[in-house]
Design an enzyme around this catalytic site. Structure first.
Site, PDB file in Angstrom:
ATOM      1  NE  ARG A 270      28.277  -9.331  -8.539  1.00  0.00           N
ATOM      2  CZ  ARG A 270      29.562  -9.974  -8.054  1.00  0.00           C
ATOM      3  NH1 ARG A 270      29.172 -11.300  -8.245  1.00  0.00           N
ATOM      4  NH2 ARG A 270      30.377  -9.304  -7.711  1.00  0.00           N
TER       5      ARG A 270
ATOM      6  NE  ARG B  44       6.317  -0.681 -13.504  1.00  0.00           N
ATOM      7  CZ  ARG B  44       6.888  -1.735 -12.734  1.00  0.00           C
ATOM      8  NH1 ARG B  44       7.701  -2.604 -13.454  1.00  0.00           N
ATOM      9  NH2 ARG B  44       6.723  -2.050 -11.339  1.00  0.00           N
TER      10      ARG B  44
ATOM     11  CD  GLU C 240       8.211   4.397 -14.410  1.00  0.00           C
ATOM     12  OE1 GLU C 240       7.938   3.385 -13.447  1.00  0.00           O
ATOM     13  OE2 GLU C 240       8.058   5.600 -14.074  1.00  0.00           O
TER      14      GLU C 240
ATOM     15  CG  HIS D 112       2.432   7.218  -7.550  1.00  0.00           C
ATOM     16  ND1 HIS D 112       1.187   7.249  -7.720  1.00  0.00           N
ATOM     17  CD2 HIS D 112       2.744   6.004  -6.725  1.00  0.00           C
ATOM     18  CE1 HIS D 112       0.813   5.930  -7.503  1.00  0.00           C
ATOM     19  NE2 HIS D 112       1.812   5.167  -6.942  1.00  0.00           N
TER      20      HIS D 112
ATOM     21  CG  ASN E 140       4.971   6.356 -10.686  1.00  0.00           C
ATOM     22  OD1 ASN E 140       4.764   6.562  -9.437  1.00  0.00           O
ATOM     23  ND2 ASN E 140       6.021   5.884 -11.404  1.00  0.00           N
TER      24      ASN E 140
ATOM     25  CG  HIS F 266       6.370   9.030  -4.199  1.00  0.00           C
ATOM     26  ND1 HIS F 266       6.988   8.626  -5.533  1.00  0.00           N
ATOM     27  CD2 HIS F 266       5.708   8.393  -3.635  1.00  0.00           C
ATOM     28  CE1 HIS F 266       6.656   7.414  -5.605  1.00  0.00           C
ATOM     29  NE2 HIS F 266       5.724   7.175  -4.404  1.00  0.00           N
TER      30      HIS F 266
ATOM     31  CG  HIS G  56       2.412   4.846  -1.120  1.00  0.00           C
ATOM     32  ND1 HIS G  56       3.152   5.610  -1.626  1.00  0.00           N
ATOM     33  CD2 HIS G  56       1.656   4.280  -2.002  1.00  0.00           C
ATOM     34  CE1 HIS G  56       3.317   5.267  -2.814  1.00  0.00           C
ATOM     35  NE2 HIS G  56       2.158   4.487  -3.233  1.00  0.00           N
TER      36      HIS G  56
ATOM     37  CE  LYS H  66       8.536   1.245 -11.045  1.00  0.00           C
ATOM     38  NZ  LYS H  66       7.807   2.534 -11.020  1.00  0.00           N
TER      39      LYS H  66
ATOM     40  CD  GLU I 146      -1.029   2.911  -5.190  1.00  0.00           C
ATOM     41  OE1 GLU I 146      -1.175   3.221  -6.531  1.00  0.00           O
ATOM     42  OE2 GLU I 146      -0.089   3.305  -4.630  1.00  0.00           O
TER      43      GLU I 146
ATOM     44  CE  LYS J 196       2.617  -2.581 -10.794  1.00  0.00           C
ATOM     45  NZ  LYS J 196       3.114  -2.145  -9.415  1.00  0.00           N
TER      46      LYS J 196
HETATM   47  P1  NAD Z   1       2.868  -1.294   4.879  1.00  0.00           P
HETATM   48  O1  NAD Z   1       3.699  -2.380   4.384  1.00  0.00           O
HETATM   49  O2  NAD Z   1       3.381  -0.398   6.094  1.00  0.00           O
HETATM   50  O3  NAD Z   1       1.446  -2.020   5.584  1.00  0.00           O
HETATM   51  C1  NAD Z   1       0.647  -1.296   6.189  1.00  0.00           C
HETATM   52  C2  NAD Z   1       0.208  -1.557   7.733  1.00  0.00           C
HETATM   53  O4  NAD Z   1      -0.531  -2.688   7.807  1.00  0.00           O
HETATM   54  C3  NAD Z   1       1.579  -1.897   8.509  1.00  0.00           C
HETATM   55  O5  NAD Z   1       1.485  -1.670   9.769  1.00  0.00           O
HETATM   56  C4  NAD Z   1       1.486  -3.529   8.522  1.00  0.00           C
HETATM   57  O6  NAD Z   1       2.394  -3.945   9.426  1.00  0.00           O
HETATM   58  C5  NAD Z   1      -0.034  -3.790   8.396  1.00  0.00           C
HETATM   59  N1  NAD Z   1      -0.238  -5.157   8.126  1.00  0.00           N
HETATM   60  C6  NAD Z   1      -0.021  -5.669   6.922  1.00  0.00           C
HETATM   61  N2  NAD Z   1      -0.690  -6.609   6.527  1.00  0.00           N
HETATM   62  C7  NAD Z   1      -1.716  -6.953   7.432  1.00  0.00           C
HETATM   63  C8  NAD Z   1      -2.712  -7.633   7.910  1.00  0.00           C
HETATM   64  N3  NAD Z   1      -3.192  -8.570   6.974  1.00  0.00           N
HETATM   65  N4  NAD Z   1      -3.328  -7.455   9.055  1.00  0.00           N
HETATM   66  C9  NAD Z   1      -2.881  -6.409   9.868  1.00  0.00           C
HETATM   67  N5  NAD Z   1      -1.977  -5.583   9.417  1.00  0.00           N
HETATM   68  C10 NAD Z   1      -1.348  -5.728   8.619  1.00  0.00           C
HETATM   69  O7  NAD Z   1       1.935  -0.309   3.746  1.00  0.00           O
HETATM   70  P2  NAD Z   1       1.409  -0.777   2.414  1.00  0.00           P
HETATM   71  O8  NAD Z   1       0.218   0.177   2.234  1.00  0.00           O
HETATM   72  O9  NAD Z   1       1.112  -2.064   2.364  1.00  0.00           O
HETATM   73  O10 NAD Z   1       2.462  -0.555   1.461  1.00  0.00           O
HETATM   74  C11 NAD Z   1       3.189   0.774   1.435  1.00  0.00           C
HETATM   75  C12 NAD Z   1       4.649   0.647   0.638  1.00  0.00           C
HETATM   76  O11 NAD Z   1       4.517   0.015  -0.813  1.00  0.00           O
HETATM   77  C13 NAD Z   1       5.169   2.177   0.286  1.00  0.00           C
HETATM   78  O12 NAD Z   1       6.485   1.948   0.810  1.00  0.00           O
HETATM   79  C14 NAD Z   1       5.092   2.328  -1.170  1.00  0.00           C
HETATM   80  O13 NAD Z   1       6.159   2.891  -1.736  1.00  0.00           O
HETATM   81  C15 NAD Z   1       5.221   0.872  -1.589  1.00  0.00           C
HETATM   82  N6  NAD Z   1       4.611   0.730  -3.031  1.00  0.00           N
HETATM   83  C16 NAD Z   1       5.424  -0.039  -3.715  1.00  0.00           C
HETATM   84  C17 NAD Z   1       5.097  -0.126  -4.843  1.00  0.00           C
HETATM   85  C18 NAD Z   1       5.992  -1.120  -5.956  1.00  0.00           C
HETATM   86  O14 NAD Z   1       5.581  -1.115  -7.155  1.00  0.00           O
HETATM   87  N7  NAD Z   1       7.099  -1.682  -5.646  1.00  0.00           N
HETATM   88  C19 NAD Z   1       3.614   0.207  -5.507  1.00  0.00           C
HETATM   89  C20 NAD Z   1       2.997   0.767  -4.475  1.00  0.00           C
HETATM   90  C21 NAD Z   1       3.488   0.981  -3.432  1.00  0.00           C
HETATM   91  N1  GLY Z   2       3.638   1.557  -8.652  1.00  0.00           N
HETATM   92  C1  GLY Z   2       4.116   1.928  -9.871  1.00  0.00           C
HETATM   93  C2  GLY Z   2       4.827   0.531 -10.855  1.00  0.00           C
HETATM   94  O1  GLY Z   2       4.980  -0.192 -10.294  1.00  0.00           O
HETATM   95  O2  GLY Z   2       5.394   1.131 -11.712  1.00  0.00           O
END
Ligand code: NAD
Ligand code: GLY
Length: 380
Positions: free
Chosen positions: A141, A261, A257, A268, A265, A272, A285, A163, A205, A247
């Site tokens: 939990r 917040r 949100e 997005h 998006n 998405h 993304h 998130k 972003e 942020k």
């Molecule tokens: P990702 O985590 O897939 O990383 C991108 C690629 O880069 C992967 O192949 C990874 O292995 C590689 N990589 C990571 N760090 C590296 C490094 N230092 N050197 C070499 N390769 C490296 O993608 P991302 O763009 O980081 O994240 C996208 C995800 O984040 C999506 O799922 C999206 O929905 C999510 N997201 C979440 C939020 C949130 O608020 N929680 C906000 C924006 C995006």
């Molecule tokens: N990336 C959108 C949020 O964190 O709300």
């Protein structure tokens, strides 16, 4: 079309943009749950010392790519602060932000005898961060976790704000929880090994924060995109720091949100739908968000009379950042169905984050026809 509510910009405590502040300490204000966001060329030997909770079991969750670059360094750094350090290496890719991966983490925690004192470390990009955060939110939990973001996207967005979640066939991030990390450790040095396409996706972003909150920062990005693309450390420090400042201010004002917040998006709802509709991994993304922001700008012109100048500036900046500006074609009924599944939708009505003017966003219901017109404008 109707602008639905005031999003509460007045609740946001955001100092004016200043490139000179990039070296100062930053934290996100959640009262007793506040946490530091460390940004810079960091000395990982200090990570253990900076954590307020130490001891017991630490579990590093990473993927094969990032683990090969930074896994050992993190495990060594944690050895001084924790009694036992384990690592779980997952496959790499957006398709693994799934129930199966979540179950692998939970099984590994059970096998390691993890109790409520365990600390999880998310070493990687947004996929690992969202997954590990959700595992931490649900294990017994809710246990502590630390974000160690290694992509630009994760450093400027996903590692901050709590998130967490996984994707379903039906849409992105449909299952998840709000669960704040105990700390964010954003070492700009990790970005050296990031592939160019991923770096550009992160820039989308970064750019996002301009139109919704800070046009002075947007202008700075226009002037400094060349340095950012060279991964100049000083320019990166400014961009990551200002993104996290915005942020943090937004999330501190509206953690769950209820209103404000939603501005994060921007782009997005379209983005998405593109990601899910084309198949996860086809467009990154950030790439999908970049095109989505253009669609949202066009829809803003139709619905809120946004001046055309911003669309042109945004288009130019995305091109400079090496990002695609046209979406591959997708059946329109599928596009609409995916957008209706967006978490901001209410009673089947899609609500878009649109701009009333540069730097100010609104949540707006728009007709399907006007949304599709915006899609067509930015589709190949
Ligand atoms: P990702 O985590 O897939 O990383 C991108 C690629 O880069 C992967 O192949 C990874 O292995 C590689 N990589 C990571 N760090 C590296 C490094 N230092 N050197 C070499 N390769 C490296 O993608 P991302 O763009 O980081 O994240 C996208 C995800 O984040 C999506 O799922 C999206 O929905 C999510 N997201 C979440 C939020 C949130 O608020 N929680 C906000 C924006 C995006
Ligand atoms: N990336 C959108 C949020 O964190 O709300």
């Amino acid at each position: 079309m109707s602008a639905l509510m005031s999003l509460g910009y007045d609740q946001m405590q955001l100092a004016p943009f200043s490139a000179a502040l990039a070296q100062q300490a930053l934290s996100i204000d959640f009262g007793t749950r506040s946490y530091p966001i460390e940004i810079g060329l960091l000395d990982w030997r200090e990570l253990g010392l900076r954590l307020t909770h130490r001891g017991g079991l630490a579990v590093v969750v990473t993927n094969a790519t990032v683990g090969a670059h930074h896994g050992l360094r993190l495990r060594v750094a944690l050895q001084t602060a924790f009694t036992e350090v384990r690592e779980l290496v997952l496959p790499d890719g957006e398709t693994f932000k799934s129930w199966t991966s979540l179950q692998s983490i939970q099984d590994a925690l059970a096998q390691a005898g993890a109790d409520r004192k365990v600390t999880l470390f998310a070493l990687g990009g947004g996929v690992i961060g969202d997954l590990t955060g959700f595992a931490a939110a649900t294990w017994m939990r809710g246990v502590r976790f630390v974000q160690v973001p290694t992509t630009l996207l994760a450093q400027v967005d996903s590692s901050v704000g709590g998130k967490t979640g996984i994707n379903l066939e039906a849409g992105k991030n449909l299952v998840g929880a709000f669960h704040q990390p105990a700390a964010v450790w954003a070492d700009l040095g990790t970005l050296k090994t990031l592939p160019t396409r991923e770096f550009s996706a992160g820039l989308a972003e970064v750019i996002k924060y301009g139109p919704v909150a800070d046009m002075a920062f947007f202008a700075w990005l226009e002037d400094n995109m060349g340095l950012l693309l060279q991964r100049d450390e000083r320019a990166l420090a400014v961009a990551v720091r200002r993104s996290c400042e915005i942020k943090a201010a937004v999330v501190a004002a509206d953690e769950y949100e209820g209103g404000l917040r939603a501005i994060l998006n921007f782009g997005h709802t379209f983005g998405h739908a593109l990601e899910a509709g084309l198949g996860y991994g086809e467009l990154l993304h950030g790439e999908a968000v970049g095109i989505g922001m253009l669609m949202a700008c066009s829809l803003s012109s139709t619905c809120l009379g946004l001046e055309a100048g911003l669309l042109a500036r945004l288009h130019k900046l995305l091109v400079m950042a090496g990002l695609p500006v046209r979406a591959p074609r997708m059946p329109e009924d599928r596009f609409l169905a995916l957008m209706r599944g967006d978490k901001k939708s209410q009673a089947g009505k899609v609500r878009y984050v649109l701009l009333s003017r540069p730097g100010v966003a609104q949540l707006v219901e728009a007709s399907d026809e006007s949304a599709l017109a915006a899609v067509r404008t930015h589709t190949v």
